[in-house]
Design an enzyme around this catalytic site. Structure first.
Site, PDB file in Angstrom:
ATOM      1  NE  ARG A   1      21.220  46.859  42.062  1.00  0.00           N
ATOM      2  CZ  ARG A   1      22.431  46.980  42.942  1.00  0.00           C
ATOM      3  NH1 ARG A   1      22.710  46.123  43.848  1.00  0.00           N
ATOM      4  NH2 ARG A   1      23.201  48.073  42.541  1.00  0.00           N
TER       5      ARG A   1
ATOM      6  CE1 TYR B   1      35.154  43.951  37.537  1.00  0.00           C
ATOM      7  CE2 TYR B   1      37.522  43.807  36.705  1.00  0.00           C
ATOM      8  CZ  TYR B   1      36.023  44.251  36.497  1.00  0.00           C
ATOM      9  OH  TYR B   1      35.843  44.985  35.216  1.00  0.00           O
TER      10      TYR B   1
ATOM     11  CB  ILE C   1      34.939  52.744  31.674  1.00  0.00           C
ATOM     12  CG1 ILE C   1      35.199  51.488  30.894  1.00  0.00           C
ATOM     13  CG2 ILE C   1      34.075  53.625  30.701  1.00  0.00           C
ATOM     14  CD1 ILE C   1      34.076  50.625  30.584  1.00  0.00           C
TER      15      ILE C   1
ATOM     16  CG  LEU D   1      30.137  49.983  28.562  1.00  0.00           C
ATOM     17  CD1 LEU D   1      30.952  50.984  27.651  1.00  0.00           C
ATOM     18  CD2 LEU D   1      30.992  48.853  28.942  1.00  0.00           C
TER      19      LEU D   1
ATOM     20  CE  LYS E   1      33.426  42.290  34.640  1.00  0.00           C
ATOM     21  NZ  LYS E   1      32.231  42.502  33.782  1.00  0.00           N
TER      22      LYS E   1
ATOM     23  CG  ASP F   1      19.097  42.136  42.570  1.00  0.00           C
ATOM     24  OD1 ASP F   1      20.203  41.613  41.676  1.00  0.00           O
ATOM     25  OD2 ASP F   1      19.339  41.896  43.988  1.00  0.00           O
ATOM     26  CG  LEU F   2      19.628  41.854  35.884  1.00  0.00           C
ATOM     27  CD1 LEU F   2      20.578  42.553  34.987  1.00  0.00           C
ATOM     28  CD2 LEU F   2      18.541  41.170  35.483  1.00  0.00           C
TER      29      LEU F   2
ATOM     30  N   GLY G   1      22.018  46.293  32.930  1.00  0.00           N
ATOM     31  CA  GLY G   1      22.838  47.271  33.377  1.00  0.00           C
ATOM     32  C   GLY G   1      22.935  48.473  32.649  1.00  0.00           C
TER      33      GLY G   1
ATOM     34  CB  SER H   1      20.192  52.595  34.928  1.00  0.00           C
ATOM     35  OG  SER H   1      20.952  52.260  35.784  1.00  0.00           O
TER      36      SER H   1
HETATM   37  N1  LIG Z   1      34.332  51.153  34.987  1.00  0.00           N
HETATM   38  C1  LIG Z   1      35.590  50.432  34.628  1.00  0.00           C
HETATM   39  O1  LIG Z   1      36.577  50.985  34.686  1.00  0.00           O
HETATM   40  C2  LIG Z   1      35.218  49.174  33.791  1.00  0.00           C
HETATM   41  C3  LIG Z   1      34.122  48.263  33.865  1.00  0.00           C
HETATM   42  N2  LIG Z   1      33.966  47.115  33.337  1.00  0.00           N
HETATM   43  C4  LIG Z   1      32.889  46.528  33.297  1.00  0.00           C
HETATM   44  O2  LIG Z   1      31.745  47.174  32.282  1.00  0.00           O
HETATM   45  C5  LIG Z   1      30.544  46.895  32.944  1.00  0.00           C
HETATM   46  C6  LIG Z   1      29.909  48.466  33.212  1.00  0.00           C
HETATM   47  O3  LIG Z   1      30.526  49.055  34.225  1.00  0.00           O
HETATM   48  P1  LIG Z   1      30.287  50.441  34.637  1.00  0.00           P
HETATM   49  O4  LIG Z   1      29.596  51.316  33.549  1.00  0.00           O
HETATM   50  O5  LIG Z   1      31.559  50.930  35.450  1.00  0.00           O
HETATM   51  O6  LIG Z   1      29.324  50.204  36.019  1.00  0.00           O
HETATM   52  P2  LIG Z   1      28.218  50.983  36.756  1.00  0.00           P
HETATM   53  O7  LIG Z   1      28.393  50.473  38.330  1.00  0.00           O
HETATM   54  O8  LIG Z   1      28.482  52.489  36.541  1.00  0.00           O
HETATM   55  O9  LIG Z   1      26.811  50.621  36.335  1.00  0.00           O
HETATM   56  C7  LIG Z   1      26.252  49.373  36.486  1.00  0.00           C
HETATM   57  C8  LIG Z   1      24.982  49.193  35.792  1.00  0.00           C
HETATM   58  O10 LIG Z   1      24.481  47.819  36.229  1.00  0.00           O
HETATM   59  C9  LIG Z   1      23.354  48.033  37.229  1.00  0.00           C
HETATM   60  N3  LIG Z   1      23.291  47.018  38.123  1.00  0.00           N
HETATM   61  C10 LIG Z   1      24.249  47.009  39.157  1.00  0.00           C
HETATM   62  N4  LIG Z   1      24.230  45.924  39.937  1.00  0.00           N
HETATM   63  C11 LIG Z   1      22.955  45.180  39.383  1.00  0.00           C
HETATM   64  C12 LIG Z   1      22.182  44.095  39.807  1.00  0.00           C
HETATM   65  N5  LIG Z   1      22.327  43.604  40.665  1.00  0.00           N
HETATM   66  N6  LIG Z   1      21.031  43.875  39.074  1.00  0.00           N
HETATM   67  C13 LIG Z   1      20.532  44.853  37.808  1.00  0.00           C
HETATM   68  N7  LIG Z   1      21.396  45.699  37.590  1.00  0.00           N
HETATM   69  C14 LIG Z   1      22.541  46.038  38.258  1.00  0.00           C
HETATM   70  C15 LIG Z   1      23.351  49.554  37.644  1.00  0.00           C
HETATM   71  O11 LIG Z   1      22.380  49.894  38.245  1.00  0.00           O
HETATM   72  P3  LIG Z   1      21.673  49.899  39.638  1.00  0.00           P
HETATM   73  O12 LIG Z   1      22.790  50.097  40.650  1.00  0.00           O
HETATM   74  O13 LIG Z   1      20.546  50.763  39.873  1.00  0.00           O
HETATM   75  O14 LIG Z   1      21.142  48.280  39.708  1.00  0.00           O
HETATM   76  C16 LIG Z   1      23.991  50.117  36.592  1.00  0.00           C
HETATM   77  O15 LIG Z   1      22.983  50.433  35.666  1.00  0.00           O
HETATM   78  C17 LIG Z   1      30.523  46.068  34.096  1.00  0.00           C
HETATM   79  O16 LIG Z   1      30.512  44.850  33.747  1.00  0.00           O
HETATM   80  C18 LIG Z   1      32.124  46.251  34.535  1.00  0.00           C
HETATM   81  O17 LIG Z   1      32.707  45.179  35.183  1.00  0.00           O
HETATM   82  C19 LIG Z   1      34.976  46.546  32.383  1.00  0.00           C
HETATM   83  C20 LIG Z   1      36.129  47.133  32.509  1.00  0.00           C
HETATM   84  C21 LIG Z   1      36.530  48.549  33.215  1.00  0.00           C
HETATM   85  C1  LIG Z   2      53.017  44.717  28.809  1.00  0.00           C
HETATM   86  C2  LIG Z   2      52.778  46.069  28.885  1.00  0.00           C
HETATM   87  C3  LIG Z   2      51.994  46.597  30.125  1.00  0.00           C
HETATM   88  C4  LIG Z   2      51.419  47.832  29.856  1.00  0.00           C
HETATM   89  C5  LIG Z   2      51.162  48.786  31.445  1.00  0.00           C
HETATM   90  C6  LIG Z   2      49.780  47.963  31.894  1.00  0.00           C
HETATM   91  C7  LIG Z   2      49.014  48.942  32.710  1.00  0.00           C
HETATM   92  C8  LIG Z   2      48.220  48.373  33.649  1.00  0.00           C
HETATM   93  C9  LIG Z   2      46.758  48.331  33.418  1.00  0.00           C
HETATM   94  C10 LIG Z   2      45.652  47.850  34.219  1.00  0.00           C
HETATM   95  C11 LIG Z   2      44.493  48.126  33.978  1.00  0.00           C
HETATM   96  C12 LIG Z   2      43.412  47.823  34.688  1.00  0.00           C
HETATM   97  C13 LIG Z   2      42.271  48.099  34.223  1.00  0.00           C
HETATM   98  C14 LIG Z   2      41.095  47.388  35.118  1.00  0.00           C
HETATM   99  C15 LIG Z   2      39.672  47.865  34.551  1.00  0.00           C
HETATM  100  C16 LIG Z   2      38.627  47.200  35.513  1.00  0.00           C
HETATM  101  O1  LIG Z   2      37.846  46.309  34.969  1.00  0.00           O
HETATM  102  C17 LIG Z   2      38.297  47.845  36.386  1.00  0.00           C
HETATM  103  N1  LIG Z   2      38.294  49.282  36.441  1.00  0.00           N
HETATM  104  C18 LIG Z   2      37.138  47.239  37.354  1.00  0.00           C
HETATM  105  O2  LIG Z   2      35.791  48.036  36.658  1.00  0.00           O
END
Ligand SMILES: NC(=O)C1=CN([C@@H]2O[C@H](COP(=O)(O)OP(=O)(O)OC[C@H]3O[C@@H](n4cnc5c(N)ncnc54)[C@H](OP(=O)(O)O)[C@@H]3O)[C@@H](O)[C@H]2O)C=CC1
Ligand SMILES: CCCCCCCCCCCCCCCC(=O)[C@@H](N)CO
Length: 344
Positions: free
Chosen positions: A73, A198, A231, A53, A202, A103-104, A48, A50
């Site tokens: 992918r 989700y 993020i 994060l 997780k 595709d993972l 992941g 490309s």
């Molecule tokens: N963004 C957020 O708010 C948060 C994200 N996370 C976690 O962080 C990680 C990264 O998130 P984020 O950067 O937002 O994700 P993005 O969707 O921006 O990037 C996901 C990456 O994974 C690849 N990917 C997706 N599906 C597949 C597949 N089936 N096979 C291979 N590769 C795949 C995508 O490329 P392609 O599509 O080309 O395959 C891409 O490179 C995730 O696990 C997410 O759950 C956790 C907390 C918050």
């Molecule tokens: C006790 C004190 C409480 C303080 C307030 C809490 C606020 C709520 C935070 C919720 C954040 C959810 C982030 C989801 C990130 C994520 O994984 C998704 N974006 C999926 O990608």
């Protein structure tokens, strides 16, 4: 004679001093027990990698002198990302950068991607970052089971496929300094409306990471799990397309971070030798409050924060429960209005 107020002051200072000394001792303990996190000359595999994060992590790996393979992918996105990653190289002449399209969620493809990466690099995988994941938020009863399954298939089974293959190879080849880094989420600590599929995926990653941390000590493989909050990534933009308004309202309290800030903070945690890594205050509060038997990042501070968390969780629960109940009332009111309009 010592006055009462003097006794009180001395007591307060002794307690605060004691806590500070204990916190420093815990910090020194972390420092002594951490073997650091050197990636220089190592083959780092970013599932992941490309965009979002994963790409930020791959860029930091390039800056730290690693040989990097990214997997995703879409080949066009991989190609472009690889150029950006290469541009960050510490030693451009020596470091090797490749991508593999796969595709993972498909076990055979995930296994093939690993062997292709090893072949291209001419070097076994020493550090694995399993980052690929997705969120497809929605209200549970409005989502169909195939959608909820899709989330689990990528977030948990996609992770499992790569982790299993890479771990088997690390063990068979007795790789020195091998590490596995999994990516969960702050929602791997607690549940939230709109994120049922989700959160389950997780929490599953957290469970896998906790068990592997213990088991893989047998082979001196270090296991870490990163729990980020919001993020700003392409993935975040697409999840917002299906995210219920109530979920947006509640999670609005989370400020959010850039992928670069997250990656930087994650590496700090890895270097400190943390198992459960958090990079924002909300996730830290939930990490401490739900820590169970996971290792502390600082025994004294984590214990104090866990106490604060258990108190802070009470108004938090009241707030979310109230918000959801109020939302339900608004929804049923507007439904009734619609019904009345139809019957008019
Ligand atoms: N963004 C957020 O708010 C948060 C994200 N996370 C976690 O962080 C990680 C990264 O998130 P984020 O950067 O937002 O994700 P993005 O969707 O921006 O990037 C996901 C990456 O994974 C690849 N990917 C997706 N599906 C597949 C597949 N089936 N096979 C291979 N590769 C795949 C995508 O490329 P392609 O599509 O080309 O395959 C891409 O490179 C995730 O696990 C997410 O759950 C956790 C907390 C918050
Ligand atoms: C006790 C004190 C409480 C303080 C307030 C809490 C606020 C709520 C935070 C919720 C954040 C959810 C982030 C989801 C990130 C994520 O994984 C998704 N974006 C999926 O990608």
């Amino acid at each position: 004679m010592t006055e009462n107020w003097q006794v009180a002051i001395i007591t307060v200072f002794t307690v605060l001093g004691g806590i500070t000394i204990a916190a420093v001792v815990s910090e020194v303990y972390m420092w002594l027990t951490s073997s650091g996190f050197s990636v220089r000359d190592k083959h780092c595999y970013v599932a992941g990698g490309s965009q979002g994060l994963g790409k930020a992590i791959a860029q930091d790996l390039a800056r730290r002198g690693a040989h990097v393979t990214i997997v995703a992918r879409r080949e066009s996105v991989l190609k472009e990302a690889l150029e950006e990653i290469k541009a960050c190289a510490q030693l451009p002449e020596e470091q090797k950068f490749y991508y593999v399209a796969a595709d993972l969620t498909n076990y055979e493809e995930a296994v093939k991607a690993v062997s292709q990466a090893v072949e291209k690099q001419g070097q076994s995988i020493e550090i694995l970052f399993s980052v690929a994941g997705m969120a497809c938020p929605g209200l549970f009863v409005e989502q169909d089971v195939p959608t909820l399954t899709k989330i689990m298939n990528l977030n948990y089974f996609g992770t499992l496929h790569t982790v299993h293959e890479v771990t088997k190879r690390m063990v068979a080849e007795n790789i020195k300094g091998a590490r596995i880094v999994l990516v969960s989420s702050t929602l791997g600590f607690f549940g939230l409306i709109g994120y049922s599929g989700y959160c389950a995926s997780k929490f599953a990653i957290r469970g896998l990471a906790e068990a592997l941390r213990i088991e893989l000590r047998m082979y001196s493989i270090g296991v870490h799990c990163y729990f980020p909050g919001t993020i700003f990534t392409p993935g975040y933009e697409s999840e917002n397309l299906t995210k219920p308004q109530i979920t947006k309202d509640i999670e609005g309290a989370d400020e959010g971070m850039t992928p670069e800030q997250c990656s930087k903070g994650m590496f700090k945690g890895l270097v400190r030798g943390e198992f459960a890594i958090t990079t924002d205050p909300i996730s830290m509060l939930f990490r401490c409050g739900t820590r169970g038997a996971i290792p502390n990042n600082n025994f004294v501070l984590d214990t104090i924060i866990s106490g604060i968390a258990w108190i802070a969780f009470i108004p938090w629960r009241m707030f979310v429960d109230y918000t959801v109940t109020k939302h339900a009332a608004t929804v049923s009111k507007s439904k009734n209005k619609m019904k009345n309009r139809k019957s008019e």
